[in-house]
Scaffold this motif. Structure first.
Motif, PDB file in Angstrom:
ATOM      1  N   GLY A  44       0.826  -1.195   0.000  1.00  0.00           N
ATOM      2  CA  GLY A  44       0.000   0.000   0.000  1.00  0.00           C
ATOM      3  C   GLY A  44       0.860   1.243   0.000  1.00  0.00           C
ATOM      4  O   GLY A  44       1.990   1.236   0.480  1.00  0.00           O
ATOM      5  N   ASN A  46       0.417   5.742   0.451  1.00  0.00           N
ATOM      6  CA  ASN A  46      -0.531   6.735   0.936  1.00  0.00           C
ATOM      7  C   ASN A  46      -1.210   7.414  -0.244  1.00  0.00           C
ATOM      8  O   ASN A  46      -0.628   7.597  -1.311  1.00  0.00           O
ATOM      9  CB  ASN A  46       0.108   7.730   1.908  1.00  0.00           C
ATOM     10  CG  ASN A  46       1.376   8.378   1.418  1.00  0.00           C
ATOM     11  OD1 ASN A  46       2.165   7.789   0.698  1.00  0.00           O
ATOM     12  ND2 ASN A  46       1.597   9.608   1.842  1.00  0.00           N
ATOM     13  N   ILE A  47      -2.485   7.765  -0.036  1.00  0.00           N
ATOM     14  CA  ILE A  47      -3.314   8.379  -1.067  1.00  0.00           C
ATOM     15  C   ILE A  47      -3.992   9.588  -0.435  1.00  0.00           C
ATOM     16  O   ILE A  47      -4.791   9.434   0.489  1.00  0.00           O
ATOM     17  CB  ILE A  47      -4.360   7.376  -1.596  1.00  0.00           C
ATOM     18  CG1 ILE A  47      -3.663   6.126  -2.129  1.00  0.00           C
ATOM     19  CG2 ILE A  47      -5.231   8.031  -2.656  1.00  0.00           C
ATOM     20  CD1 ILE A  47      -4.574   4.945  -2.352  1.00  0.00           C
ATOM     21  N   LEU A  56      -5.678   8.508   3.079  1.00  0.00           N
ATOM     22  CA  LEU A  56      -5.415   7.210   3.694  1.00  0.00           C
ATOM     23  C   LEU A  56      -3.926   6.914   3.664  1.00  0.00           C
ATOM     24  O   LEU A  56      -3.269   7.094   2.641  1.00  0.00           O
ATOM     25  CB  LEU A  56      -6.184   6.121   2.942  1.00  0.00           C
ATOM     26  CG  LEU A  56      -6.440   4.812   3.645  1.00  0.00           C
ATOM     27  CD1 LEU A  56      -7.153   5.002   4.974  1.00  0.00           C
ATOM     28  CD2 LEU A  56      -7.257   3.907   2.751  1.00  0.00           C
ATOM     29  N   ALA A  58      -0.411   4.594   3.933  1.00  0.00           N
ATOM     30  CA  ALA A  58       0.054   3.375   3.268  1.00  0.00           C
ATOM     31  C   ALA A  58      -0.237   2.118   4.083  1.00  0.00           C
ATOM     32  O   ALA A  58      -0.662   1.093   3.526  1.00  0.00           O
ATOM     33  CB  ALA A  58       1.552   3.486   2.998  1.00  0.00           C
ATOM     34  N   ARG A  60      -2.612   1.489   6.283  1.00  0.00           N
ATOM     35  CA  ARG A  60      -4.025   1.125   6.258  1.00  0.00           C
ATOM     36  C   ARG A  60      -4.459   0.645   4.883  1.00  0.00           C
ATOM     37  O   ARG A  60      -5.282  -0.254   4.775  1.00  0.00           O
ATOM     38  CB  ARG A  60      -4.881   2.291   6.744  1.00  0.00           C
ATOM     39  CG  ARG A  60      -4.738   2.463   8.265  1.00  0.00           C
ATOM     40  CD  ARG A  60      -5.584   3.588   8.798  1.00  0.00           C
ATOM     41  NE  ARG A  60      -4.904   4.856   8.520  1.00  0.00           N
ATOM     42  CZ  ARG A  60      -5.503   6.015   8.338  1.00  0.00           C
ATOM     43  NH1 ARG A  60      -6.808   6.108   8.400  1.00  0.00           N
ATOM     44  NH2 ARG A  60      -4.803   7.103   8.110  1.00  0.00           N
ATOM     45  N   VAL A  61      -3.897   1.212   3.816  1.00  0.00           N
ATOM     46  CA  VAL A  61      -4.216   0.718   2.466  1.00  0.00           C
ATOM     47  C   VAL A  61      -3.833  -0.756   2.363  1.00  0.00           C
ATOM     48  O   VAL A  61      -4.627  -1.589   1.909  1.00  0.00           O
ATOM     49  CB  VAL A  61      -3.503   1.553   1.374  1.00  0.00           C
ATOM     50  CG1 VAL A  61      -3.624   0.880   0.009  1.00  0.00           C
ATOM     51  CG2 VAL A  61      -4.067   2.967   1.316  1.00  0.00           C
ATOM     52  N   LYS A  65      -6.563  -3.736   1.966  1.00  0.00           N
ATOM     53  CA  LYS A  65      -6.507  -4.580   0.766  1.00  0.00           C
ATOM     54  C   LYS A  65      -6.509  -6.053   1.166  1.00  0.00           C
ATOM     55  O   LYS A  65      -7.240  -6.864   0.594  1.00  0.00           O
ATOM     56  CB  LYS A  65      -5.263  -4.265  -0.066  1.00  0.00           C
ATOM     57  CG  LYS A  65      -5.373  -3.017  -0.899  1.00  0.00           C
ATOM     58  CD  LYS A  65      -4.059  -2.599  -1.530  1.00  0.00           C
ATOM     59  CE  LYS A  65      -3.482  -3.560  -2.525  1.00  0.00           C
ATOM     60  NZ  LYS A  65      -2.254  -3.022  -3.169  1.00  0.00           N
ATOM     61  N   CYS A  93      -2.919   4.697  12.187  1.00  0.00           N
ATOM     62  CA  CYS A  93      -2.452   3.417  11.642  1.00  0.00           C
ATOM     63  C   CYS A  93      -2.136   2.428  12.759  1.00  0.00           C
ATOM     64  O   CYS A  93      -2.457   1.245  12.667  1.00  0.00           O
ATOM     65  CB  CYS A  93      -1.237   3.621  10.750  1.00  0.00           C
ATOM     66  SG  CYS A  93      -1.657   4.390   9.178  1.00  0.00           S
TER      67      CYS A  93
END
Length: 139
Positions: A44, A46-47, A56, A58, A60-61, A65, A93
């Motif tokens: 993941g 970060n977005i 969000l 990285a 948590r992504v 997922k 996180c």
């Protein structure tokens, strides 16, 4: 049964996914790689969003997922950013990680200068809020 993966390989996967981060506001890309006990790695980055609270991280992504694909047994996680010290996960996180990770699970944090540190989930977030802290459901 836990799958063995070299820590450096997991950190390198986190570095690779970091390049895909969407960070037009903070300019602070982060990558994470999560190893499941079945041997699969979920990555993941970060977005960000102009409405900052809906961004969000990285970590948590990668976790979300894996959970969305039915994976719930994890063995290690790596997180990497371009920082002066190994990058620590943020508080949000850490709380999500504590929900899904065993207290003894290893978390590897690093930076682009190959500085790294490994700790357990319990060391990363001692005395965390847990599901057992919620009131028991009345039957």
């Amino acid at each position: 049964m836990a799958v063995i993966m070299e820590k450096i390989d997991l950190l390198n996967k986190a570095k690779e996914i970091r390049a895909k981060a969407y960070t037009p506001y903070s300019k602070f890309p982060v990558g994470a790689a999560l190893l499941t006990t079945s041997g699969k790695v979920y990555s993941g980055c970060n977005i960000e969003n102009a409405a900052y609270p809906v961004s969000l991280c990285a970590e948590r992504v990668a976790i979300f997922k894996a959970i969305s694909e039915g994976e719930t047994d994890f063995s290690e996680m790596a997180v990497v950013a371009d920082t002066g010290r190994p990058v620590p996960p943020c508080g949000s996180c850490r709380q999500v990680m504590s929900e899904f990770f065993d207290k003894k699970m290893l978390i590897h944090i690093g930076n682009l200068h190959d500085d790294q540190k490994t700790m357990t989930m319990e060391e990363l977030l001692p005395f965390s809020f847990e599901p057992s802290d919620l009131p028991a459901e009345e039957v």
